[in-house]
Design an enzyme around this catalytic site. Structure first.
Site, PDB file in Angstrom:
ATOM      1  N   HIS A 100       0.834  -1.218   0.000  1.00 50.70           N
ATOM      2  CA  HIS A 100       0.000   0.000   0.000  1.00 50.70           C
ATOM      3  C   HIS A 100       0.864   1.262   0.000  1.00 50.70           C
ATOM      4  O   HIS A 100       0.419   2.337   0.406  1.00 50.70           O
ATOM      5  CB  HIS A 100      -0.905   0.098   1.251  1.00 50.70           C
ATOM      6  N   ARG A 157      -8.257 -11.736   5.459  1.00 46.56           N
ATOM      7  CA  ARG A 157      -6.888 -12.126   5.851  1.00 46.56           C
ATOM      8  C   ARG A 157      -6.734 -12.052   7.369  1.00 46.56           C
ATOM      9  O   ARG A 157      -7.274 -11.154   8.008  1.00 46.56           O
ATOM     10  CB  ARG A 157      -5.869 -11.196   5.190  1.00 46.56           C
TER      11      ARG A 157
END
Ligand code: AMP
Length: 398
Positions: free
Chosen positions: A180, A239
């Site tokens: 990210h 996740r």
């Protein structure tokens, strides 16, 4: 100058065409179900909006469909391909060698493919898409690769290394890469503009389907919550985030799981979905929690607790804290989650401006003027960051 930004995923290809004179978006959309059948959505700045069924055996056909809509479709926004000055590609993993945005040549494509074992779902289709662009445009058109991992390469080794035998670091590149990065970099730059100077000690919280938190000193990353892969750190939509590593072998044994199966459990069946049993979507999980679903409430509580813990530990790593930024779908919109995290950190002298915090999806300071730490919501814009990096190369070339 018009820049095309391409963000290829495992079975999708998102795109935006930006006019860099005012950084406005001329058109954008997404190609989905690549390798299955195919569908392209396309929206232009005048409100034209269409979704078309197509056949996309690979990313190359999807890319051709994008160009068709931009130049020849009913809602086209340019008259000829020659108006595109450059293409910026999002690339997930830069490996250990590509530490900042680069002009693409053959050796860059090779390096993107070398990093494919570290990002098997994303780097290969991204390299395929880059090649398809080159085949169509030739080598004269500048193309720039912008890496999710690049912003994190400033992390010191003590934050980057895992405490496994050191030879793994050297032989197999076993280290914390972070992801990210383009989003964390964008909101860092925005925070600096909004405050009038770069915050000395900044924590950026990118909270979405995938989430990561980054500690940034004077504009440089010193630590980040995602590690060797985007599985690490906070619990996410599906996740698990950070877990005790011994769980991997233990669960494989007690549930008789293969490596591929445990991978699926931790990547696709865990997180908000696994804990709540309701959904991977935070909105749906928090709505279920409000109706009294205990497991949904637990998932929300765990996420808020983990964000608080990361902020606390990164504050210690930074030696104090000046600014926190919330971004990503959850960070930009989840009013209650932001309030709870800020309340958890109130011992730092942070105070929330309730009225400002009631806003969703807008750039706004949500702490009061007398708060010891300023807290901002800054909607992320990775595409703009990629377009800016790309435009910088074109300007430098001319
Ligand atoms: P992203 O991956 O950045 O697109 O973020 C997706 C996540 O943002 C999903 O979990 C959504 O449920 C969450 N989200 C989007 N809108 C809202 C909202 N209004 N309130 C709470 N969460 C939201």
């Amino acid at each position: 100058m018009k820049i095309l930004v391409i963000n290829a995923g495992s079975s999708s290809l998102k795109y935006q065409l930006l006019d860099m004179r005012d950084e406005s978006v001329l058109c954008k959309g997404n190609c989905e179900r690549i390798g299955i059948d195919g569908r392209i959505s396309y929206k232009n700045h005048e409100g034209y909006n269409v979704t078309l069924e197509r056949d996309f055996p690979t990313h190359a056909e999807a890319f051709q469909a994008v160009l068709h809509e931009i130049v020849e479709g009913e809602g086209h926004v340019i008259g000829s391909l020659s108006e595109i000055a450059a293409i910026g590609h999002r690339v997930t993993h830069g490996g250990i060698r590509l530490a900042k945005s680069v002009l693409i040549d053959d050796s860059v494509i090779d390096t993107i493919l070398e990093a494919a074992p570290l990002s098997p779902l994303h780097n290969p289709p991204q390299a395929t898409t880059i090649r398809a662009c080159r085949d169509l445009f030739g080598e004269a058109l500048p193309m720039v690769a912008v890496f999710d991992t690049a912003f994190h390469t400033t992390m010191p080794k003590k934050a980057r290394a895992f405490a496994v035998p050191y030879r793994f670091y050297e032989e197999h590149n076993i280290r914390r890469f972070g992801f990210h990065g383009t989003s964390h970099r964008y909101v860092t730059d925005r925070a600096a503009s909004l405050r009038g100077k770069m915050p000395q000690r900044l924590i950026t919280c990118h909270l979405g389907n995938g989430s990561s938190i980054t500690a940034i000193r004077d504009g440089r990353v010193i630590d980040t919550s995602m590690g060797f892969s985007p599985l690490d750190g906070l619990l996410m939509g599906t996740r698990c985030g950070t877990i005790d590593a011994s769980l991997v072998t233990y669960l494989m044994e007690v549930d008789n799981l293969s490596p591929a199966e445990i991978n699926r459990v931790l990547n696709s069946e865990s997180g908000l979905l696994g804990v709540s049993g309701v959904s991977s979507d935070f909105r749906e999980v928090s709505a279920a929690a409000e109706k009294g679903n205990e497991r949904a409430q637990l998932a929300v509580d765990m996420l808020e607790y983990q964000i608080t813990k990361f902020c606390g530990s990164y504050m210690a790593a930074l030696g104090g804290l000046d600014t926190i930024v919330f971004t990503g779908g959850i960070g930009e919109n989840a009013i209650d989650l932001r309030r709870h995290v800020v309340e958890n950190l109130s011992f730092l002298g942070i105070t929330l401006d309730e009225a400002a915090n009631s806003v969703r999806g807008e750039e706004i300071r949500i702490s009061t003027p007398d708060s010891k730490v300023d807290v901002w919501v800054i909607p992320t814009n990775e595409e703009l960051m990629i377009a800016r990096d790309t435009a910088a190369f074109v300007k430098n070339e001319n």
